[in-house]
Every structure is written in C-alpha cells, then in structure tokens.
Write a protein that holds these residues in place. Structure first.
Motif, short mmCIF file in Angstrom:
data_model
loop_
_atom_site.label_atom_id
_atom_site.label_comp_id
_atom_site.label_asym_id
_atom_site.label_seq_id
_atom_site.Cartn_x
_atom_site.Cartn_y
_atom_site.Cartn_z
N ASP A 184 0.97 4.03 -2.96
CA ASP A 184 0.68 5.45 -2.71
C ASP A 184 1.83 6.33 -3.18
O ASP A 184 1.62 7.41 -3.74
CB ASP A 184 0.42 5.67 -1.21
N LEU B 124 0.08 13.38 -0.68
CA LEU B 124 -0.34 12.36 0.28
C LEU B 124 0.64 12.26 1.45
O LEU B 124 1.84 12.50 1.32
CB LEU B 124 -0.45 10.99 -0.39
N ARG C 267 -7.92 9.34 4.68
CA ARG C 267 -7.03 8.18 4.60
C ARG C 267 -6.66 7.67 5.99
O ARG C 267 -6.54 6.46 6.21
CB ARG C 267 -5.76 8.55 3.82
N SER D 8 1.76 6.63 -6.85
CA SER D 8 0.63 7.49 -7.25
C SER D 8 1.02 8.96 -7.15
O SER D 8 0.60 9.79 -7.97
CB SER D 8 -0.59 7.20 -6.37
N CYS D 9 1.81 9.31 -6.13
CA CYS D 9 2.28 10.69 -6.01
C CYS D 9 3.25 11.03 -7.14
O CYS D 9 3.22 12.14 -7.69
CB CYS D 9 2.96 10.89 -4.65
N THR E 109 0.83 -1.21 0.00
CA THR E 109 0.00 0.00 0.00
C THR E 109 0.86 1.25 0.00
O THR E 109 0.60 2.21 -0.75
CB THR E 109 -0.93 0.00 1.22
N ILE F 284 1.94 9.32 3.81
CA ILE F 284 2.02 7.86 3.65
C ILE F 284 2.55 7.24 4.94
O ILE F 284 3.52 7.74 5.54
CB ILE F 284 2.93 7.51 2.46
#
Length: 1261
Positions: free
Chosen positions: A201, A249, A419, A204-205, A197, A251
């Motif tokens: 993430d 994000l 989140r 994705s950033c 995960t 994380i």
C-alpha cells in the motif's frame, strides 16, 4: 521477557534498474536495427536508502545528501570487481560491509546498510524474469521477497516494478521512424517484519507521486518516501495496531498476537482459493516430511504469498531448511541442492525443472495440482485420515469470498472506509483459518506430550508410534526424523505456552484429564476398549507387529496386540469453535512533517509522545494489556529522542502492566548508556534506582544456556549403580518416584551386587514393555465391558486355572478381581479390594500331591474363593495383598494416590519375577510390597475424628520425581474469573511449591489445571486473591508476582520492596477501601497499594527491635506493641503466626519453637495473656479462623506413630475460642503442616512439608 528490540518499519529501501551507461548502450544497439524484444539489460543497484536520514543540525543537509551519493558511487565502484550474485552473494556482502573500514574512506560511517541484506543478489530478485527494454509502457507490477541469513534471521521485501521512458535521443529502428523506449525500475522496500500488505500500500501511494513528477524529482520523492517510512515504529506484540497516512491511503500495521507468533499481514485464504482441501493437505504433508518442494506460478506475486501462508499453517512447527520463495532465472541451479527446501519458480520453467531434477515435489499454484518430477502423482504418506477428515470438514465452513459477505451492506463512498471493512473481514477470516490449521496440527501431534519425559528431556518415539494406527506409521516415521519436528519437540520440552499448547490443553477430553492427573502406567480403560470395538473391523482386530517400544534390542520379538482405532486423540467432532478474534485497538500516528529536517522530526516525535500520553490517560487501568503497549511505544519513542530517563520510566511501568513484552536487552543497553548526570538523577528516583540495580545485577549473572537437546531412550551398556539406575528408569518412562525406584533397585540386586547389569536391565525393561503391549490385546466380551466401570483397566491376567468358581482366567483391575470362565460369556466377580478380609496361601489335593492355592475371604460372603494358581500362587498372593493394603490406606486416608502407587508396585513385582527367573524372584519381588509391609509394621488405622473430617487428599507434586514442600495455599471462588465472561468458571486452588513453582487445581473436581507456573526461582511466602482477576504472590526475592486467573499467566510484577515479601492482605472494611491492598517485607516496610492502578499510595516503616507484634493505626503510626512472654525471650523464640478476633478482643499467637498457643486480651491497656498447651505439638506453624473456630497447623513431636515411624508428623488442631480448648485433633500428614487456607468456610485445606508434600481437604462443621 521479549528479546526483540523495537525497530522502524523500514530497514532499507533500494532502487534497482539499468544504469545510465547501460541505457546509452541500448541506444547504440538499436542503431544496428536490432529488435527491442531481444535487448536484455543487467539490473544493478542504483540507490540505497537506509536510516537514519537526519542528523544533528550542524550537518543536517550535507549528511542527508552525501548519504545518498555515497551509497550510489560506492556500489558502482564495488560492482566492477564483485563476483556474480548467483555464485557468491555471501562473500560479496561481507566485502561490502568491511571495505570502508579497511580503506578508512571518509564518511564511511554514513553507509548504514543492514549487514544481513545481500545487495549483490538483490537485482536478480527484483527482476526475476530479467530486465527488458520495451516500446510500450507496461502496467506496474508487485512481487514479494523473503531473505534469510546464515543464522536463520529473516527480512521481507516488497518490490514494485514501474516503467519510465528512457531519456535522451533514441535512434530510428525501421523506416526512419523514431521509437519511444521504456525501461523498468524496481523499488524494493525491505523490513524486518512481513508487512507485505502495508508495504505494498505504501509503494502504491508513492507510485501516484512518481507518475506525476518529472524524472529529475524522482530521487527526492523516493528519499522523502523512505524517510517517512523510517519514522513509523513497529507495534509491540498484543492488541495494539498502528495506523499512518500516506495520501491518499490510510495504512494499518497489525501487531503480532503474542511474542511467539509472527506478524500476519497477508490474506491467509489464498491457498484455499488455489487448492482443494485434499490437495492442500497433500502439500502440508510434503512440508511436514521435509521434501524438496518447488512451487510454480505464472504470477511472481503469488509465490511468496502462498508460500508464507503454507508455512503459517504449520505453526508452531517452524521450517528449518532453505527457503527462497522467488528464484530468478539465473538461480535455477539452487534446485540441485541435496537438502530439503521450499523454493518458487515461474511457471515457464516447469517442464525444464521437471525434466532435469529428480525427486522434487512440484506444486502448480495456478491450477492447484501437486505432482513429482517423475510422476503426476505423489507417492508419499498422507496426513492421518481422521485429522485430514476433520480439516476437510472445517474448510467447508470458511467464508472466503468478501463480496458474498458484503452484498447486504451499503456501498462505501470513501476508499478508506471500504479498506477498513475489508481489513476487519480479513482479520476475522485469518483468525478462523488459524484456528482450523492449529486444530489440524493438534490433531496430528496431540499425544506427543504424553510421551515426553520433561526432567530428562526424553521423547519416547517408539511408544508414540505404538499409539498410532498401523497405516499411519510410515507418515509418523518420516515426520519424527525431521528437523521441523525436532524443533517442535524442543518447544514442548521447554513447556512453551503457544497456540498449540493452549488448544491442546483446552480441548482435552475428561478421560485425558483423568489420565493426566493420575501417575499410573498406561492401560486401556473400558471406555476406550468399548470405543475401539465399535470402530474396529473384525478382520483387523488382531495383528502382529514388531515390539517397537524396545529400543536397540537384538532379539526379534513379536508381540500380539489389538489395534487401537480410538478416536480419543482427535481434537473435536462437534462444530468448529467460532471464537471471535481478540479485539484490537488502532492507534493513529501523527501526520508526517512536510520537511524532514532534524527539528521537524523531533517535533513529530514530540507529537507522537503527546498522543501516546493522551491514550495512556484515556485507558488508565481499564485495560492493563493495552496500557502496557502504549508505555512500550512511548518508551521507544523517548529513547529515539534521547530522553533516556523518561524511556526507563516507561519501560519500568511494564512490570506492572505486562512483563511479557519487557525488552530486556534494550533496557540493559539503555542502562549502560546513561551518562553520569543521568545516573545521578536516576538514583534520586527510587523506581529507576531499583530498575537499574536489577538490570546490572542480572547482567552480572552468568548466562544460562537454554537446554535444547532432545534424547531418545537407549538401553544402558554398562553396569548401573543406584543413581544411574534411577535416571535410566525415569528416562525409560517406567516410573518417576525416586523411593519406588530405590525399592526396585534393591529387588533386582536382591542383596547381592549393588549394581544392575545391562542384561538384567534389558530383561526387566523388555518384560515391562511386553506387559504394556499385552494389555492392549485384552479382548474382553462386550457384556464384561458393560458391567465394569468406564475408568477400570485390566492390569493383570492369569493363565487358565481351576478355581472354586470353575475353570477360567483371573483378571485384576484397580477395583476388583473377577473370573473369566472358560467357554462362557460374562464374568464372575471374585471380590473387590475394599471387601477383602483375608488372603493366604493354602494347598489343595491333586491326585497324590498337594499343589499351592490362593484363598481369599470376602466380607459378607460365607464361601472362600480358592484358585489353584500353581507356580503363580506366590506372586498372586503378593499382588492381591498389596492391592488390598493400598485400597485400605486409600480409603482411610481419602487419598487415591495410595491405590495408584499400589498398582505401580504390583506391575513392578510382575516384571521383576518375569525377568529374574530364579528361585529368589518372589523374595526379590516382595521388596516392592511396600503397603503390605507398612500395614504389618505400623498400625495404619486413622483416628475416628480424622476419618470423619477428612474429605480428600491431593498431590501437587504428581508430575515431579520427588515430593515438594507446600509453602502456601490459596482458594479463589468461581466468580473471581468470570467478571467479563459468560461462561461459568470453577473455583481454583493455588499451590506454591518450592523453587517458585505454582500449581493450579480445579477446586470443583480437584483435577490439575496447570502443573507449573514459574514465578521467579525463590521460595514463595504468601498469596492473595483479588477481585480484579488477579492472584498476588510474595516471594523471597522481594518481588510481588501477579498471575492472571483466566489465562494463568504471570505477566506483572511489583518491585517496590527491597527485601523478602512476608505478607499480603486486603482492607475490606468498607466499600471505598476495598481496593486497598497491603504488603510487608522483612525489613519492616509496609506498602499500601491501589490494586487497580498497582501504585503505592502510602508507605510505612516499622523500626522495631526483636520479635514483636505491632498494631498500627490507618495513618501508619504504631498504637501498641506486644512482646513475647518473658519466659520465651531466653532463649529467644519468634512468633510464627498470629490471629486477631476483634469482636472478642482476642489476639492468638503461636511460635514455631513452642508447642503452646498464647491468647492475648487486647481490650485492656496492658494486655494479658493465657497459655494454652497443645499436646503432642513441638511448634505452631500457621493458624486461620474458620467460622467460630481456630484451626492451627502444628509440627508433631518425634516418635509420633504413623507412616513415617519416628519422623515428625503434622497435626491440625481445632480450637474453640470460647472455651480455649482443643476440640478436634486431626492427623493426615507425615510431615509438619506448612500452610492452611479456607474454602468459603466449608472446607479447610492443609499443606505439608516435603516428606509428605500433600494437601488434605477437611470438612468444616
């Protein structure tokens, strides 16, 4: 000790796609008017980025740039001559690792690709469905990979596929119109830990930046991204999670629960969304039986996530076979492997795989179906029904839909807040799923531990199978032969304390605890028989089956016994435990530096060290476990900054906070890397000097290979001498006690050959196992079961005989004899063993002859019971007398183990008579009548004062082959462990045995809670209980070990002493000094500790000559010194113990070499003393004050009567400090008293040396 060195989140980052040359070929292909859909490209590695990304300032920029180019150009050259990835990935990998070294290429040291990363197979896995050129820009996709090297080490990857337009002139395809083409690139981030995960993430950033930047900047963006991930450390096992920010994000990196648990950074409820509980159980059954399993899905990402979840559900069983959750289209031939495996394929290959490969288990994730390559159903044994039903019931309580839980909450307006809510919900759900799946594994394998022989590492698989339901045998036979179960057995034999072991211990029934605390051969209790009758169907009550408990027997012997459908082995039937997950602390890392130069990175590390220091100061001593994680992290960062001494200080602090995460290998390498100047600085700091010496000393010790073998018991093929006979009997699970086995050896050899032949051993073992099997077949009437005690077991049953109470069978339990009348219900009690007055053999007339009979006289009854047992008379005479003597000794000595031993002796007699078949069989069996002989040879009457004062005796060496010396005893009251717990905790008794072994008893029931806590390997000298849920233990190896009284783990050590620790005490004079604890060592060092922070606050050094008692002021200066009396100084005799009564001005001293006490009057400036002689005592070993009494432990003189005859026994003397007289003399030990302790002034407990090895519990008046 943790052996996993810390590492960064990123191991390597790889960019995979089509080369510029290949894309040019695409342009040429399209000129020939070929359709785009038919253009497939071969993916290849374009860039490889691996730490370190920065170097020293002088070559910083050049090193980083050349690092990128060398990877790229080298791989391009390598690829021209490399074998295909599918056929030789390992060979290609090794060639890559060694070519630069062979050619001496300049700068080869910069190529830092981890050796276990197979770059040649990676392109196929990054594009498992193939790399296509498209005329539309598709959405980004993620999938997950797991890499396993030849040693079983795993790495984990997250792959992001994203599409970018192909640069350059594109040819017209049709109608002269130009067409824009797109090609996919894959970004694969690989880590040692399964942070699926977090890495998804992070990618994705990165994707946001890649979408917005021109193609020329992609390389720098990716390099900057990889360098930032390389700055992120992984958290140590425990409660500390890490958090970092990659805009937009935040994380989180979760930690492992403990060092034996894997990282869990995925949604464990995904399989519950894909499968119904019954199908999920079917999948787990296939994995437990090590089938060839293939999972399918139309979505690549699901394959790894579901496969990883399934393997986590099996914990602590660990998959040992090939595991490839994602197979590219060019790797389908892997499915032809003959061994067990777990692999994943795209759903489009389902029909092809099913048609071309036999004996596969095919699992369709998308529709939740389980089938085989030959059938739509799976013809494999299912998981035992009771465990499966319990699991199915638990699944109904899972709340696996986030939206249902959040519908009452306000909507989050911040993405990171949303989140965080999701993470908290997922953490709680994962925790509950782990409880349910661990419960399932415990239900399946709960009884395994009771069929293990830990000393000889033997698993009695036949005995285990015998305890299973007949319909479960096929399942267990398959599982017991698997590698996954063999690995599980190794962990059990190594006494690994994982989640399985903790749940199995915490959920034992009272009956299971009782059986574990009594070393007696297994027989069904009345409670178990009653449960069996209720759960058994009439038509299934009696069955025939082979004697599976007899390994490698040639005879086809069939044994009848009753099927046990007892539910006692199932974990729980009440609602599942809703234990909340352990609280976690989230530590936020500093913001990443804008530029990744050497100085910027060092600044980042300095900020991180400062933040960790602030966290350490804020926690202080409130949470030692969390404090240890902060020190661990700071030590690792200090090491990265080359602040080696600071790193050593942080790692050394782990001894006082949590030794479980101490990185032994890392610290050893760190010590070896110290330069001379650092070594000199460390030698000026005592704590570092001790740590360095310890690491170097341990490094010089020969490495001890952990014993991982597991044996199955096999009957011997050669003659057995006494030593080998002992080993075989212990391995066979017959009996552990060495003295009893020696008597059995004498009985079987019967004074003839001093060896036991294989056939004789086989006959004895066969008869022994037949008796165990027949005991399962005892079919008692219900009214008989109801009248007997729950814990009673039938150990012997006669044939049908004539008695003075009628015709019937005589039955024997551990408490009584009773008659089962022929043709009648109920039973007639003959006698209880405690009430027997006389047992003898008589003769009864029968026609013209007289036949032998057994007569039993019972107190309180006029009539004598007589039974015409015929040929069984002599054996029953031995049996009843031995049980009578055992019961009498058990009652007199308040020691139930005497009765347990008598039972074992009786069963051994029965087996000896059954296997010898000679006229001398009774004579041979009589050699096992130990207690009956002791009763005749030595008067066993316990003195009245002892009988009235003795309450109970317990045996801390119950699970050992031989008794061990009880060196130290400590009683801790119940409130010691319930400061932060709402549950009432019972008091505990801590027992220090030889070799650093600590045994813990529940002091309310005197049942054993923990049979082995290992604290070093040396003798333990002293123990002290503290209010902060700790027990301190001083050892001969100079270490003070600290055990957590709640978890029963030893996870802290104090290493400030240089010599043997001889004493511990606490100053409770006033409220402010209650935290001050003192320890002393043999060299005269006294340390004053703050028991909250575990820091030394003061140190005193005594420089004394000879043996003396020194009184110190609180400042540490000597106030006075007492020497032994002059007549004891030649030859020199040393004080063994002393006791101060300040209000009376008295000091009592004793010597191990003298049977006298000395009373010193300390009020005068010149202390005088009085000698008090102790009758029958050859030395004083210990003394304590209880109320207004002094209890003294002594070593008896030779020739003292008792069980040991001429051996020295032990006495406990109670002395009145006013009259200076011995008011009570207590005798309950057959060896010298080693230690005394008080239990809240209500009881005194005494422990003795190894010839006795027991603990006596005395009432205090």
């Amino acid at each position: 000790m943790s052996e996993h060195p810390p590492s960064s989140l990123l191991e390597v980052c790889v960019v995979v796609g089509a080369s510029h040359e290949k894309l040019q070929e695409v342009c040429q292909t399209l000129n020939s008017h070929r359709s785009v859909e038919h253009v497939l490209l071969e993916p290849e590695v374009l860039h490889v980025l691996a730490p370190p990304f920065v170097s020293r300032p002088q070559a910083e920029s050049e090193a980083v740039r050349s690092h990128w180019r060398r990877h790229h150009s080298f791989l391009r050259k390598k690829r021209k001559r490399a074998p295909s990835a599918a056929t030789a990935p390992a060979q290609a990998h090794h060639t890559f690792a060694g070519e630069d070294a062979a050619t001496g290429r300049e700068g080869s040291e910069d190529v830092a690709v981890p050796k276990d990363i197979d770059l040649m197979a990676l392109p196929q896995l990054c594009f498992p469905g193939g790399l296509q050129v498209t005329n539309v820009q598709r959405e980004e996709q993620f999938h997950f990979l797991v890499f396993t090297d030849v040693f079983g080490n795993k790495s984990h990857g997250v792959v992001m596929q994203y599409y970018r337009p192909i640069q350059g002139e594109m040819s017209s395809c049709q109608n002269g119109a130009r067409m824009k083409l797109f090609c996919a690139h894959s970004m694969c981030v690989i880590s040692k830990y399964p942070y699926f995960t977090a890495l998804k993430d992070s990618l994705s950033c990165l994707l946001i930046q890649l979408r917005a930047c021109p193609f020329s900047d992609v390389e720098e963006k990716v390099k900057d991204f990889a360098a930032k991930l390389a700055l992120v450390p992984t958290p140590p096992p425990g409660q500390l999670h890490l958090m970092f920010t990659l805009p937009p994000l935040t994380i989180e990196l979760p930690s492992r629960e403990d060092k034996d648990c894997p990282v869990i950074d995925l949604d464990l409820h995904l399989p519950f969304l894909c499968f119904r509980p019954q199908a999920l159980l079917q999948v787990l059954s296939c994995l437990l039986q090590e089938q060839r399993v293939v999972i399918f899905s139309a979505t690549w990402a699901r394959l790894t996530l579901v496969a990883e979840s399934l393997l986590l559900f099996l914990q602590p069983l660990s998959w040992q076979h090939p595991y490839v959750p994602v197979l590219a289209r060019g790797m389908l031939d892997f499915l032809m492997a003959p061994t067990a495996f777990l692999m994943g394929c795209h759903l489009c290959h389902f029909e092809e795989v099913a048609a071309e490969t036999d004996d596969l288990i095919l699992i369709n994730i998308d529709n939740g179906s389980v089938s085989t390559s030959c059938s739509d159903t799976v013809d494999l044994p299912e998981i035992p029904s009771l465990a499966a039903d319990c699991f199915t019931q638990r699944c109904q309580s899972l709340r696996i839909h986030f939206d249902l839980d959040q519908c009452l909450r306000a909507s989050c307006t911040d993405i990171n807040d949303q989140r965080a809510q999701r993470r908290a919900w997922q953490r709680s759900l994962n925790h509950h799923i782990q409880i349910i799946t661990t419960e399932l594994i415990v239900n399946i394998f709960r009884d395994v531990s009771s069929h293990l022989n830990y000393e000889h590492r033997v698993f009695h698989c036949e005995e285990f199978l015998k305890s299973r339901e007949p319909m479960e045998h096929l399942f267990y036979k398959n599982v017991l032969e698997t590698h996954i179960f063999h690995s599980f057995l190794r962990d059990r034999l190594n006494r690994k304390m994982d989640n399985f072991a903790r749940m199995e211990l915490s959920t034992r029934s009272e009956m299971q605890k009782m059986k574990a605390s009594v070393a007696v051969p297994r027989r069904p209790t009345m409670q178990e028989i009653r449960a069996r009758k209720k759960s058994s169907l009439p038509e299934n009550r009696l069955i025939n089956r082979q004697a599976m408990s007899l390994p490698n027997l040639g005879d086809d012997q069939t044994i009848k016994f009753q099927r046990s459908a007892l539910l006692a082995r199932i974990l729980m039937f009440e609602p599942a435990p809703r234990m909340p997950p352990k609280g976690v602390e989230v530590f936020k890392l500093p913001e990443f530096p804008e530029t990744l130069s050497f100085h910027a990175v060092q600044g980042y590390y300095r900020d991180l060290i400062q933040l960790l220091g602030n966290a350490i100061n804020s926690v202080q001593n409130d949470n030692a476990s969390l404090l240890a994680r902060y020190y661990y992290m700071r030590g690792f960062i200090n090491l990265l900054c080359l602040r080696r001494l600071d790193a050593l200080v942080d790692f050394q602090t782990l001894y006082k906070t949590d030794t479980a995460i101490f990185p032994t290998q890392l610290v050893t390498c760190l010590v070896d890397s110290l330069i001379q100047e650092e070594q000199q600085q460390a030698n000026r700091r005592p704590e570092l000097e001790r740590l360095i010496l310890k690491m170097k000393t341990e490094n010089q010790k020969p490495s001890v290979q952990l014993d991982d073998h597991v044996k199955k018991f096999e009957l011997p093929c050669k003659n057995l001498d006494r030593e080998k006979f002992v080993r075989c009997i212990q391995e066979g699970g017959v009996v552990k006690d060495v003295a009893t086995i020696h008597r059995l050896f004498d009985a079987l050899t019967d004074g003839e050959s001093k060896q036991v032949e294989p056939e004789l051993f086989k006959g004895f073992y066969t008869f022994w196992k037949e008796m165990e099997a027949e005991a399962q077949d005892v079919n008692l009437p219900t009214d008989v079961i109801d009248r007997l005690d729950h814990s009673e077991c039938v150990y012997k049953l006669s044939s049908c005989v004539k008695t003075s109470h009628g015709v019937g069978k005589i039955a024997m339990t551990q408490k009584r004899l009773f008659l089962l009348p022929e043709g009648q219900s109920g039973f007639l009690e003959i006698t209880t063993f405690r009430d027997i007055q006389e047992v003898k053999i008589a003769s009864a007339p029968f026609l013209l002859v007289r036949i032998p009979s057994l007569r039993i006289r019972t107190s309180g009854r006029l009539e004598v019971f007589e039974a015409n047992l015929k040929t069984e008379t002599e054996l029953w005479n031995l049996v009843v007398k031995e049980m009578w003597a055992g019961r009498k000794m058990a009652n007199q000595h308040k020691d139930p183990q005497y009765m347990t031993q008598a039972l074992t002796n009786v069963l051994l007699m029965d087996a000896v008579v059954g296997c010898l078949h000679t006229q001398r069989s009774i004579c041979a069996a009589s050699k096992l009548a130990y207690f009956d002989k002791v009763k005749l040879e030595v008067p066993m009457m316990v003195p009245k004062s002892t009988s009235e004062t003795l309450k109970h005796k317990i045996n801390p060496s119950l699970n050992l082959a031989e008794a061990q010396t009880v060196h130290v005893l400590l009683y801790t009251p119940g409130q010691l462990t319930c400061n932060d717990s709402k549950d009432e905790m019972n008091p505990k008794l801590w027992v220090a045995l030889s070799g650093g072994r600590v045994v813990v008893f529940d002091a309310a029931s005197w049942s054993m809670l923990q049979d082995s806590i290992q604290v070093g390997e040396s003798q333990l000298n002293c123990m002290l209980g503290l209010v902060h849920e700790q027990v301190w233990i001083g050892s001969q190896d100079s270490v003070i070990y600290i055990i957590d009284t709640h978890s029963l783990f030893c996870n802290k050590q104090l290493t400030e002493h240089r010599y043997e620790v001889t004493g511990l005490t606490q100053d409770a004079g006033d409220q402010h000094s209650s935290l001050q604890t003192y320890s002393c060592s043999r060299d005269g060092t006294i340390l004053q500790w703050d028991s909250s922070s575990l820091k030394v606050t003061r140190q005193f050094q005594l420089s004394c000559c000879g043996d003396s008692i020194v009184e110190l002021r609180k400042s540490g200066t000597p106030q006075r010194r007492l020497l032994p009396p002059e007549h004891l100084q030649s030859p020199p005799r040393h004080f063994s113990s002393f006791l101060v009564i300040p209000e009376r001005g008295q000091l009592w001293t004793g010597s191990a070499d003298s049977g006298d006490l000395y009373l010193w009057h300390t009020d005068s400036s010149t202390p005088s003393f009085k000698k008090i002689s102790l009758t029958g005592c050859s030395g004083v070993t210990c003394m304590i004050r209880v109320k207004d009494q002094i209890w003294v432990g002594c070593r008896g003189r030779s020739g003292v009567g008792g069980q040991c005859g001429a051996q020295m026994g032990g006495k406990v003397l109670v002395v009145d400090p006013q009259s200076h007289m011995v008011v009570k003399e207590l005798q309950a030990h057959s060896d010298s008293i080693q230690t005394l302790c008080s239990a809240e002034d209500r009881y005194v407990l005494s422990g003795s040396a190894r010839r006795d090895g027991k603990i006596a519990i005395w009432k205090v008046e």
